[in-house]
Design an enzyme around this catalytic site. Structure first.
Site, short mmCIF file in Angstrom:
data_model
loop_
_atom_site.label_atom_id
_atom_site.label_comp_id
_atom_site.label_asym_id
_atom_site.label_seq_id
_atom_site.Cartn_x
_atom_site.Cartn_y
_atom_site.Cartn_z
N GLU A 296 14.37 2.45 31.30
CA GLU A 296 14.60 1.15 30.67
C GLU A 296 13.70 0.95 29.45
OE1 GLU A 296 16.23 -1.48 34.34
OE2 GLU A 296 14.08 -1.57 34.07
N ASP A 370 19.64 -0.06 42.58
CA ASP A 370 18.60 -1.00 42.21
C ASP A 370 18.49 -2.18 43.16
OD1 ASP A 370 16.62 -2.18 40.82
OD2 ASP A 370 17.72 -2.41 38.94
N GLU A 398 15.36 -10.65 43.74
CA GLU A 398 16.04 -10.60 42.45
C GLU A 398 17.56 -10.58 42.60
OE1 GLU A 398 14.99 -7.10 40.20
OE2 GLU A 398 16.43 -7.55 38.61
#
Ligand code: BDP
Length: 712
Positions: A296, A370, A398
């Site tokens: 990322e 993820d 998240e």
């Protein structure tokens, strides 16, 4: 007046976590008091003082009378805590502590000089502190203190929180307010919260903390910030907690003035060695580095044509003389888009098995994508027999509704740890990969073991953003200590310690928690769907997300819905990601008839009329599950409502309100997802299913520029 004041400061705002130490019920207290009349505990070292203070505070609070402090056993009911070195009583008892290691302990009912006593004994002070917390837990959970004979030692060595906290106080993916680290006022102001943080972690056996975000800022490694980190390390040390830092791979350029960060460049290697020496001069027991590299947009060894092993080993060599560890993350994204993102970590890391230094752990997320509501276990587990692999779980939610959704993560952790990699036949569980036992014969002798959890802690009064999110911090710590523990048993003890031992409360609440994760899977991503959340902030549904910089950051890449069906074909006819698993697992996952239904659309692209186990066609089953998830939340609301008289008003009200938010958002997930997928399936809703409340255009138009926790 005093009484009133005392009541006022005992606000039930969740700040005391599971260490409330409020009086236990009268019958139990009467029975237990006779086992805690006197405390025999040294306080010659900071760790000893911590254990003694915790026992005095806990016993006093729970039993209503503080035990007398004594140097030796003078009466029945003494509690003796310590090690052979710290306690003459323990030295005389000649207990067998050989299997306990440095952090283990035993708790046993014994007789000392004719008196009945309970001994909490360990080889090192820290083991005695852990034992003290265990002893308090017995009382807090309403267990008897008669005839005790317990032995405990951690199965995993490094039990670590990862804070994704930035130096400006923003917490990436944090939903509990700002960072608890007040960098600006450190090192001078040592907020008492730091001590409570350390107590809470020690009560679970967590022994390490990475203070800064994996998307890191090189400034954390400058002298000014190292001094601040040293102050935190001082606060944590009496609780057995070491500090670690996320290291930015390009730090030699950014703060060192070098032109490169190439791990094979001698000047770069020198720089890191000097930096490690400097850190250990400031923090002698510094734990080591956590590194996110070539992922990322983060810099890494591949920027210089080098490998992950080259990068990790350079840092490992710098830390080795000081006993430090490198935790090198396997969450990678190459610059080129892979044919299947789920395959990438395996592809990049397996060729380097056996090439990492002995003080490197490769830190692997539980699944290959993820932290989704449900993922099959990561194919790296079991595939690197010569490299210690560390588990990385996400505690912060998240992808699971942020702070307001009641989702107990124990079942998710348990499912991941119990997953059978089959690499050495049946029973080759992920837990055994993590604790090092599966590959004891091929791993480096000097190996360590570890488990990391991405923290859900912030400056909110209740630490975690909601009362029930405290349970996720709790269960992470308990499972890191023993990866084979049961999520249900841990939920039970947490509920008792946090709320009440009232059976009429504990039973329904544990039940509600245990089904809550499955409910979230149902209303967000049933049947193996994944990565369908809103772009960037990850709040709410976004199955329509497409375009942008990379295909593998979109939803359409993962669900692949079309007129002909839905799901990602990872079988031999598709990306063949299944081939990264051991043959027995690959055969099962790769076969549309045998794949566990919860992973159906993870591994297969199937037509809308595919017959599912219930007999319903896929489309109907999908809708059924979305609705089932929402219904579970409604049921939780009802359960909680019925418990109003059994819990304090303050916490009851907040949980009730959050469950209301959860119901609204679960409905939103269901409705938006159904509205969207129906444009592909072209099928009517099954009989009795309510249509979405709004049009698809409405759901797609919602924007959340200020959703909390966004990366930046
Ligand atoms: C993703 C998060 C991102 C993290 C990344 C990571 O969205 O904020 O930086 O994981 O683990 O899930 O590095």
């Amino acid at each position: 007046m005093l009484g009133l004041l005392a009541f006022a400061v005992q606000a039930e705002d969740g700040h005391d976590l599971w260490m409330r130490y409020v009086p236990i019920d009268a019958a139990n207290a009467a029975a237990s008091r006779s086992h805690a009349t006197e405390l025999v505990a040294a306080d010659a070292t900071p760790v000893q003082s911590a254990a003694r203070a915790e026992l005095a505070r806990g016993l006093g609070g729970l039993l209503g009378v503080a035990p007398a402090m004594s140097d030796t056993v003078t009466r029945d009911g003494a509690v003796v805590v310590g090690t052979r070195a710290s306690s003459r009583v323990i030295a005389r008892l000649r207990l067998d502590t050989r299997q306990l290691g440095a952090e283990g302990y035993l708790i046993r009912s014994v007789r000392v000089d004719g008196h009945a006593a309970t001994v909490i004994a360990a080889n090192e002070d820290i083991g005695a502190l852990y034992g003290a917390f265990h002893f308090l837990r017995l009382l807090q959970t309403g267990q008897s203190l008669e005839n005790l004979d317990l032995r405990e030692a951690p199965r995993v060595k490094l039990r670590v929180l990862n804070h994704w906290d930035n130096l400006d106080g923003h917490v990436e993916r944090g939903y509990a307010g700002a960072s608890i680290w007040d960098w600006h006022k450190l090192p001078d102001w040592r907020d008492p919260r730091y001590t409570d943080y350390a107590r809470a972690n020690a009560s679970l056996g967590i022994n390490g903390t990475v203070l800064n975000n994996v998307n890191s800022n090189a400034l954390s490694l400058t002298p000014m910030y190292l001094e601040k980190t040293a102050a935190l390390a001082d606060v944590f040390r009496p609780y057995g907690i070491r500090v670690y830092l996320s290291a930015r791979f390009s730090a030699p350029i950014e703060i060192g003035g070098l032109e490169t960060a190439d791990p094979l460049d001698p000047a770069v290697r020198r720089w890191w060695k000097d930096k490690a020496d400097e850190i250990y001069r400031t923090i002698p027991d510094f734990g080591g580095f956590l590194v996110k590299a070539n992922s990322e947009g983060q810099p890494g060894p591949q920027d210089y044509g080098r490998t992950h092993a080259d990068g990790a080993n350079m840092l490992a060599d710098a830390l080795a003389p000081h006993g430090g560890t490198v935790m090198w993350r396997a969450f990678v994204y190459s610059h080129e888009e892979p044919d299947d993102r789920a395959k990438q970590a395996y592809t990049e890391f397996v060729p380097h098995d056996g090439r990492f230094r002995g003080n490197v752990l490769v830190q692997v997320k539980n699944g290959a994508i993820d932290f989704q509501p449900r993922e099959p276990f990561h194919p790296l587990f079991g595939a690197m027999p010569k490299t210690p692999l560390m588990m990385e779980f996400q505690i912060t939610k998240e992808y699971l509704g942020f702070a307001t959704h009641l989702v107990y993560l124990g079942p998710l952790y348990e499912e991941a740890l119990k997953a059978d990699t089959r690499v050495r036949g049946p029973g080759s569980t992920v837990a055994k990969v993590i604790d090092g036992s599966l590959h004891g014969d091929t791993l480096p002798k000097s190996r360590t073991t570890g488990m990391a959890g991405v923290a859900n802690i912030g400056a909110d009064r209740n630490w975690s953003g909601s009362h029930f999110d405290q349970a996720n911090w709790y269960v992470f710590g308990r499972m890191a200590w023993n990866p084979e523990s049961s999520a249900r048993a841990i939920a039970d003890e947490w509920v008792r310690m946090t709320f009440s031992n009232d059976a009429a409360f504990v039973g329904p609440v544990v039940e509600m928690m245990m089904g809550s994760r499955e409910a979230a899977v149902d209303y967000m991503t049933p049947l193996g769907l994944h990565h369908l959340m809103g772009r960037g902030h990850h709040y709410g549904p976004g199955p329509w997300v497409e375009g942008g910089p990379r295909a593998d950051w979109t939803s359409v890449y993962y669900h692949r819905a079309s007129r002909d069906g839905i799901g990602f074909d990872r079988s031999a006819t598709g990306s063949n990601a299944v081939a990264q698993y051991a043959p027995a697992v690959a055969d099962e996952f790769g076969d549309v008839e045998r794949v566990p239904e919860e992973f159906l659309l993870w591994f297969h692209h199937v037509p809308w009329d595919h017959r599912t186990a219930s007999g319903r066609p896929l489309w109907d089953e999908l809708v059924h599950r979305y609705t089932r998830g929402v219904d579970y939340v409604k049921k939780m609301r009802g359960t909680w409502q019925g418990l109003e008289s059994r819990v304090d008003a303050e916490r009851h009200a907040q949980v009730a309100s959050f469950l209301g938010i959860q119901e609204k958002e679960a409905q939103w997930w269901r409705d938006a997802s159904i509205a969207y997928f129906q444009t592909f399936s072209g099928r009517p809703l099954p009989e009795g299913e309510a249509p979405p409340a709004h049009s698809l255009e409405y759901y797609e138009s919602l924007q959340f520029p200020y959703a909390p926790g966004d990366g930046k």
